[in-house]
Design an enzyme around this catalytic site. Structure first.
Site, PDB file in Angstrom:
ATOM      1  N   GLU A 140     -60.773  85.210  77.128  1.00 23.54           N
ATOM      2  CA  GLU A 140     -61.001  83.852  76.623  1.00 23.54           C
ATOM      3  C   GLU A 140     -62.468  83.643  76.285  1.00 23.54           C
ATOM      4  OE1 GLU A 140     -58.621  82.339  75.583  1.00 23.54           O
ATOM      5  OE2 GLU A 140     -57.009  81.954  76.995  1.00 23.54           O
TER       6      GLU A 140
ATOM      7  N   GLY B 250     -47.579 104.751  83.597  1.00 22.77           N
ATOM      8  CA  GLY B 250     -48.361 105.487  82.598  1.00 22.77           C
ATOM      9  C   GLY B 250     -47.783 105.412  81.196  1.00 22.77           C
TER      10      GLY B 250
ATOM     11  N   ARG C 102     -58.035  88.779  83.671  1.00 22.42           N
ATOM     12  CA  ARG C 102     -58.741  89.259  82.485  1.00 22.42           C
ATOM     13  C   ARG C 102     -59.266  88.114  81.627  1.00 22.42           C
ATOM     14  NH1 ARG C 102     -56.503  94.919  81.800  1.00 22.42           N
ATOM     15  NH2 ARG C 102     -57.520  95.132  79.804  1.00 22.42           N
TER      16      ARG C 102
ATOM     17  N   LYS D   7     -64.437  85.913  75.042  1.00 21.98           N
ATOM     18  CA  LYS D   7     -64.627  86.550  73.730  1.00 21.98           C
ATOM     19  C   LYS D   7     -63.952  85.746  72.621  1.00 21.98           C
ATOM     20  CE  LYS D   7     -66.885  90.485  74.609  1.00 21.98           C
ATOM     21  NZ  LYS D   7     -68.063  90.975  73.874  1.00 21.98           N
TER      22      LYS D   7
ATOM     23  N   TYR E 233     -62.951  87.407  80.396  1.00 14.49           N
ATOM     24  CA  TYR E 233     -63.410  88.242  79.279  1.00 14.49           C
ATOM     25  C   TYR E 233     -62.661  87.872  77.990  1.00 14.49           C
ATOM     26  CZ  TYR E 233     -64.427  92.716  76.862  1.00 14.49           C
ATOM     27  OH  TYR E 233     -64.822  93.691  75.971  1.00 14.49           O
TER      28      TYR E 233
ATOM     29  N   ASP F 150     -52.108  93.862  82.335  1.00 16.60           N
ATOM     30  CA  ASP F 150     -52.531  95.064  81.613  1.00 16.60           C
ATOM     31  C   ASP F 150     -51.697  95.164  80.326  1.00 16.60           C
ATOM     32  OD1 ASP F 150     -54.002  97.827  82.820  1.00 16.60           O
ATOM     33  OD2 ASP F 150     -52.662  98.146  81.117  1.00 16.60           O
TER      34      ASP F 150
ATOM     35  N   SER G  72     -63.389 107.702  81.225  1.00 13.85           N
ATOM     36  CA  SER G  72     -64.393 108.231  82.159  1.00 13.85           C
ATOM     37  C   SER G  72     -63.769 108.489  83.530  1.00 13.85           C
ATOM     38  CB  SER G  72     -65.585 107.283  82.248  1.00 13.85           C
ATOM     39  OG  SER G  72     -65.165 105.958  82.412  1.00 13.85           O
TER      40      SER G  72
END
Ligand code: NAD
Ligand code: UDP
Length: 316
Positions: free
Chosen positions: A150, A210, A145, A152, A148, A276, A192
């Site tokens: 780092e 979950g 991840r 940002k 994205y 995550d 989605s």
């Protein structure tokens, strides 16, 4: 372009959030320059605007410098779904970092006010819950991840250095998970995915057990927040969190989507992707106080609208 109204550039304007933002800016009378390279965005998203006299489309990549006569810039260009931003991670970092540099250089040249679509991902997998703007985050710099997260984070650094060094008027907005019509069927993000799977009667793919949580904001509320942030007094830079603090586990989300869509799908468990985040919920105290903004659309109401949108898309 036609006459009257402020000249506003939206990078990533053909994407999910960008196209809703273009709609809102046109409605309020701006001249909108929509810049996009159609990496994840589509012409369909902006089709109703293409003939509008105050709308202009630039097929361009933000990693390449450009000069446009504008007074305001919303910098949204960047794939936002983990599936898409991890597909070509080097390009994702380039888009985040070079895109920010090019848009900041443009803002400096034109003395334009500029807003950065940052993200809750700057907090990484947080040890502080809920997340407020004073928290510096817990981000893996070398994970899947990171391109994205780092990217940002570096973009935020560039925004604040342009502000301090060149006196630029900046707004840094940390967007938390947002959903709604115009997300793509194959977007890969959870709302989605679950809705499309439920409507098709396919298995609903829950990653891990979950129990990980997110807080979902309807796109209409998010667009109102982005406009409020851009219009905020010159002295207000952010960073400011925007999102809906109503938090739930992904298991609860799966059950809710199945119930609201009247589906017979069952839930299956797949592996949890690395890094995550376990929990995520925005502290929106600053947004409420500084922007006079708070979300108005409940999750059930927003999911209902989004389910109706996808039902129409899948039936078409
Ligand atoms: P999206 O993928 O639907 O839209 C991104 C748009 O940027 C697309 O139209 C894509 O074609 C365009 N783009 C990508 N790379 C580009 C490049 N190099 N040059 C020009 N255009 C390029 O995603 P979205 O959900 O609309 O997200 C918009 C912005 O908001 C992104 O910056 C994202 O990081 C941020 N954000 C979104 C969420 C969310 O939940 N939707 C959460 C946090 C942050
Ligand atoms: N997720 C899931 N099933 C899916 C897609 C995502 O369980 O089909 C989970 C994912 O592991 C994460 C959460 O839903 O915990 C939100 O994922 P998303 O990709 O929408 O955004 P993120 O907040 O992780 O960037």
């Amino acid at each position: 372009m036609g006459t009257g109204g402020r000249r506003t550039l939206v990078t990533g304007g053909a994407g999910f959030l960008g196209s809703h933002l273009c709609d809102a800016l046109i409605r309020r009378g701006d001249h909108v320059v929509c810049l996009d390279n159609f990496h994840t965005g589509t012409r369909d998203n902006i089709a109703p605007l293409l003939a509008h006299p105050r709308f202009e489309l630039l097929h361009h990549d933000v990693t390449v410098p450009i000069d446009v006569d504008v007074e305001r810039i919303f910098n949204l260009a960047c794939p936002a779904s983990p599936v898409h931003y991890q597909n070509d991670p080097v390009q994702t970092t380039r888009t985040c970092v070079l895109g920010a540099m090019n848009m900041l250089a443009l803002a400096e040249r034109r003395r334009a006010r500029i807003l950065q679509a940052s993200t809750s991902e700057v907090y990484g997998d947080p040890e502080m819950h809920p997340q407020h703007e004073g928290y510096w985050g817990r981000v893996n710099p070398v994970g899947l991840r990171s391109c994205y997260n780092e990217g940002k984070r570096c973009a935020e650094t560039l925004f604040f250095d342009y502000h301090r060094q060149h006196g630029l008027e900046i707004k840094v907005v940390r967007i938390f998970n947002t959903y709604g019509p115009r997300m793509y069927v194959d977007d890969g993000r959870v709302v989605s995915n679950f809705i499309v799977q439920a409507l098709r009667g396919d298995d609903v793919t829950l990653y891990g057990d979950g129990s990980q949580t997110r807080s979902f904001c309807h796109v209409d509320d998010m667009i109102a927040a982005l406009l409020a942030a851009m219009d905020s007094p010159a002295g207000f830079t952010g960073p400011v969190n925007v999102g809906n603090p109503a938090e739930l586990s992904m298991r609860e989300l799966a059950e809710r989507v199945i119930r609201l869509s009247g589906s017979t799908s069952r839930v299956v468990h797949l592996a949890l992707p690395p890094d995550d985040p376990r929990v995520r919920r925005p502290d929106i105290g600053l947004a409420m106080q500084a922007l006079g903004w708070r979300p108005a659309v409940s999750l059930d109401e927003g999911l209902d609208k989004t389910i109706r949108y996808f039902r129409a898309i899948l039936n078409a």
